[in-house]
Motif scaffolding. Structure first.
Motif, PDB file in Angstrom:
ATOM      1  N   ASN A   1       0.816  -1.212   0.000  1.00 51.05           N
ATOM      2  CA  ASN A   1       0.000   0.000   0.000  1.00 51.05           C
ATOM      3  C   ASN A   1       0.850   1.264   0.000  1.00 51.05           C
ATOM      4  O   ASN A   1       1.936   1.316   0.582  1.00 51.05           O
ATOM      5  N   SER A   2       0.349   2.282  -0.677  1.00 53.87           N
ATOM      6  CA  SER A   2       0.994   3.588  -0.746  1.00 53.87           C
ATOM      7  C   SER A   2      -0.054   4.605  -1.176  1.00 53.87           C
ATOM      8  O   SER A   2      -0.999   4.259  -1.893  1.00 53.87           O
ATOM      9  N   LYS A   3       0.112   5.862  -0.751  1.00 53.72           N
ATOM     10  CA  LYS A   3      -0.855   6.891  -1.114  1.00 53.72           C
ATOM     11  C   LYS A   3      -0.869   7.139  -2.617  1.00 53.72           C
ATOM     12  O   LYS A   3      -1.893   7.468  -3.203  1.00 53.72           O
ATOM     13  N   ASN A   4       0.302   7.001  -3.254  1.00 51.83           N
ATOM     14  CA  ASN A   4       0.424   7.265  -4.681  1.00 51.83           C
ATOM     15  C   ASN A   4       1.061   6.076  -5.386  1.00 51.83           C
ATOM     16  O   ASN A   4       1.303   5.036  -4.771  1.00 51.83           O
ATOM     17  N   LEU A   5       1.352   6.240  -6.665  1.00 55.80           N
ATOM     18  CA  LEU A   5       2.028   5.199  -7.432  1.00 55.80           C
ATOM     19  C   LEU A   5       3.527   5.340  -7.228  1.00 55.80           C
ATOM     20  O   LEU A   5       4.122   6.372  -7.550  1.00 55.80           O
ATOM     21  N   ASP A   6       4.144   4.308  -6.687  1.00 60.98           N
ATOM     22  CA  ASP A   6       5.591   4.301  -6.430  1.00 60.98           C
ATOM     23  C   ASP A   6       6.186   3.080  -7.125  1.00 60.98           C
ATOM     24  O   ASP A   6       6.131   1.970  -6.609  1.00 60.98           O
ATOM     25  N   LEU A   7       6.751   3.314  -8.334  1.00 60.94           N
ATOM     26  CA  LEU A   7       7.219   2.221  -9.183  1.00 60.94           C
ATOM     27  C   LEU A   7       8.720   2.009  -9.070  1.00 60.94           C
ATOM     28  O   LEU A   7       9.500   2.956  -9.192  1.00 60.94           O
ATOM     29  N   ASN A   8       9.124   0.784  -8.860  1.00 60.25           N
ATOM     30  CA  ASN A   8      10.542   0.419  -8.868  1.00 60.25           C
ATOM     31  C   ASN A   8      10.710  -0.715  -9.883  1.00 60.25           C
ATOM     32  O   ASN A   8      10.237  -1.831  -9.662  1.00 60.25           O
ATOM     33  N   VAL A   9      11.366  -0.412 -11.021  1.00 57.57           N
ATOM     34  CA  VAL A   9      11.486  -1.372 -12.123  1.00 57.57           C
ATOM     35  C   VAL A   9      12.939  -1.778 -12.293  1.00 57.57           C
ATOM     36  O   VAL A   9      13.822  -0.928 -12.468  1.00 57.57           O
ATOM     37  N   ARG A  10      13.205  -3.089 -12.244  1.00 56.30           N
ATOM     38  CA  ARG A  10      14.553  -3.625 -12.466  1.00 56.30           C
ATOM     39  C   ARG A  10      14.532  -4.565 -13.672  1.00 56.30           C
ATOM     40  O   ARG A  10      13.856  -5.605 -13.636  1.00 56.30           O
ATOM     41  N   VAL A  11      15.264  -4.191 -14.716  1.00 54.92           N
ATOM     42  CA  VAL A  11      15.336  -5.015 -15.924  1.00 54.92           C
ATOM     43  C   VAL A  11      16.785  -5.086 -16.380  1.00 54.92           C
ATOM     44  O   VAL A  11      17.560  -4.151 -16.151  1.00 54.92           O
ATOM     45  N   PRO A  12      17.193  -6.181 -17.058  1.00 60.71           N
ATOM     46  CA  PRO A  12      18.543  -6.261 -17.604  1.00 60.71           C
ATOM     47  C   PRO A  12      18.805  -5.132 -18.597  1.00 60.71           C
ATOM     48  O   PRO A  12      17.869  -4.612 -19.217  1.00 60.71           O
ATOM     49  N   SER A  13      20.066  -4.766 -18.756  1.00 67.00           N
ATOM     50  CA  SER A  13      20.428  -3.609 -19.580  1.00 67.00           C
ATOM     51  C   SER A  13      19.934  -3.721 -21.021  1.00 67.00           C
ATOM     52  O   SER A  13      19.542  -2.728 -21.628  1.00 67.00           O
ATOM     53  N   TYR A  14      19.908  -4.948 -21.574  1.00 66.40           N
ATOM     54  CA  TYR A  14      19.503  -5.088 -22.977  1.00 66.40           C
ATOM     55  C   TYR A  14      17.986  -4.987 -23.167  1.00 66.40           C
ATOM     56  O   TYR A  14      17.503  -5.007 -24.291  1.00 66.40           O
ATOM     57  N   TYR A  15      17.224  -4.861 -22.058  1.00 66.15           N
ATOM     58  CA  TYR A  15      15.779  -4.604 -22.158  1.00 66.15           C
ATOM     59  C   TYR A  15      15.425  -3.170 -21.746  1.00 66.15           C
ATOM     60  O   TYR A  15      14.256  -2.815 -21.665  1.00 66.15           O
ATOM     61  N   LYS A  16      16.452  -2.349 -21.469  1.00 66.29           N
ATOM     62  CA  LYS A  16      16.217  -1.004 -20.929  1.00 66.29           C
ATOM     63  C   LYS A  16      15.333  -0.145 -21.824  1.00 66.29           C
ATOM     64  O   LYS A  16      14.556   0.672 -21.334  1.00 66.29           O
ATOM     65  N   GLU A  17      15.465  -0.311 -23.127  1.00 68.33           N
ATOM     66  CA  GLU A  17      14.673   0.531 -24.032  1.00 68.33           C
ATOM     67  C   GLU A  17      13.169   0.250 -23.921  1.00 68.33           C
ATOM     68  O   GLU A  17      12.341   1.048 -24.373  1.00 68.33           O
ATOM     69  N   LYS A  18      12.813  -0.855 -23.290  1.00 70.55           N
ATOM     70  CA  LYS A  18      11.406  -1.211 -23.103  1.00 70.55           C
ATOM     71  C   LYS A  18      10.890  -0.804 -21.722  1.00 70.55           C
ATOM     72  O   LYS A  18       9.716  -1.020 -21.410  1.00 70.55           O
ATOM     73  N   GLU A  19      11.747  -0.226 -20.897  1.00 77.21           N
ATOM     74  CA  GLU A  19      11.361   0.087 -19.518  1.00 77.21           C
ATOM     75  C   GLU A  19      10.189   1.060 -19.447  1.00 77.21           C
ATOM     76  O   GLU A  19       9.277   0.901 -18.632  1.00 77.21           O
ATOM     77  N   LEU A  20      10.194   2.088 -20.298  1.00 80.58           N
ATOM     78  CA  LEU A  20       9.116   3.077 -20.277  1.00 80.58           C
ATOM     79  C   LEU A  20       7.765   2.424 -20.588  1.00 80.58           C
ATOM     80  O   LEU A  20       6.757   2.709 -19.925  1.00 80.58           O
ATOM     81  N   ALA A  21       7.755   1.530 -21.584  1.00 84.51           N
ATOM     82  CA  ALA A  21       6.516   0.823 -21.945  1.00 84.51           C
ATOM     83  C   ALA A  21       6.053  -0.070 -20.792  1.00 84.51           C
ATOM     84  O   ALA A  21       4.845  -0.178 -20.520  1.00 84.51           O
ATOM     85  N   VAL A  22       7.006  -0.696 -20.097  1.00 89.44           N
ATOM     86  CA  VAL A  22       6.676  -1.550 -18.946  1.00 89.44           C
ATOM     87  C   VAL A  22       6.074  -0.708 -17.832  1.00 89.44           C
ATOM     88  O   VAL A  22       5.073  -1.094 -17.210  1.00 89.44           O
TER      89      VAL A  22
END
Length: 288
Positions: free
Chosen positions: A28-49
């Motif tokens: 639970n959190s008052k707002n959206l608090d996103l922590n995304v960990r992906v391998p470096s070769y998938y980094k360009e897809k992080e925004l879409a994720v």
């Protein structure tokens, strides 16, 4: 249908050369608090994720991870032969040694800068399509976890609201006795003063005083707020913030009723209502 902000989802995808594990944890959190960990070769897809997670989960502290385990004999790290050979020749010149010590020189050379080179793995769009589908599966599992987690919360909320309704009925039943009690106490106080009073003036003052103690409006508003809470609880969307606002209004009416009660029996019912409301407040913070 409400959702809890506590959730968990996981999916495992086996590709030809690697195993990909996708994991989502939410709190639970008052707002959206996103922590995304992906391998470096998938980094360009992080925004879409991130957009996908924000759309699907809306609010909460969210930890998202993609773990990759290579399952085939494949490596992106190679020995830079020219660099290593050059290092070995330089070491021979410095140490004045011969070819018999090549193994030792090789051990030293491969530790030197740029002796090993790692080629960056490029993103395979076809591979990503499979991973993206796997993310959807983990997201779906997380949402279902939230729904299942909220089912017990919903049952508890309904029980607490019904209990408050029951205590409100007690308050309503005691109201007539309360007014009678207040009237008698005032008359006794006047009698104890042993002074003559104008009955008409006394009745006027009494009515004025009782109007200040009147809780009919509070009872009506409290009943309406309780019904409104139950309606929102059964709505299609989960809106914990809105439910929290309704709870604040319920608390305001209970407090006002308690401050006007001036009657011990009624105060007991008010305290019970406050107790039930506190139990709702503790859990409402975890509703999406």
């Amino acid at each position: 249908m409400i959702q809890s902000m506590t959730g968990y989802g996981k999916s495992v995808l086996q590709l030809p050369t690697k195993k990909v594990t996708i994991e989502i944890k939410t709190l639970n959190s008052k707002n959206l608090d996103l922590n995304v960990r992906v391998p470096s070769y998938y980094k360009e897809k992080e925004l879409a994720v991130r957009k996908k997670l924000a759309s699907g989960l809306v609010r909460g502290k969210i930890d998202f991870s993609i773990y990759v385990e290579m399952t085939a004999d494949e490596t992106t790290t190679t020995i830079n032969k020219n660099v290593v050979s050059d290092y070995m020749q330089q070491l021979k010149n410095v140490l004045f040694t011969n070819d018999e010590n090549d193994v030792e020189l090789l051990k030293m050379a491969v530790r030197m800068p740029d002796a090993l080179k790692t080629e960056r793995e490029e993103l395979d769009e076809n591979e990503w399509e499979f991973i993206n589908t796997s993310i959807d599966e983990a997201l779906k599992e997380t949402v279902q976890y939230r729904i299942d987690e909220a089912a017990s919360l919903e049952d508890d909320f309904k029980l607490r609201i019904l209990n408050i309704k029951k205590y409100l009925e007690e308050v309503h039943a005691l109201d007539e006795e309360r007014i009678k009690n207040v009237r008698e106490k005032l008359k006794k106080s006047i009698a104890d003063l042993k002074v003559e009073i104008d009955e008409n003036r006394f009745e006027q003052e009494l009515i004025y005083y009782l109007e200040k103690l009147d809780i009919n409006e509070e009872k009506v508003r409290l009943g309406n707020h309780l019904e409104y809470f139950l309606q929102e609880l059964d709505s299609e969307d989960s809106n914990g913030k809105k439910l929290g606002f309704i709870i604040q209004e319920i608390g305001r009416e209970i407090n006002t009723t308690g401050s006007k009660a001036n009657f011990a029996s009624m105060q007991k019912s008010v305290i019970q209502m406050k107790n039930e409301l506190e139990k709702i407040k503790e859990q409402i913070l975890n509703v999406l």
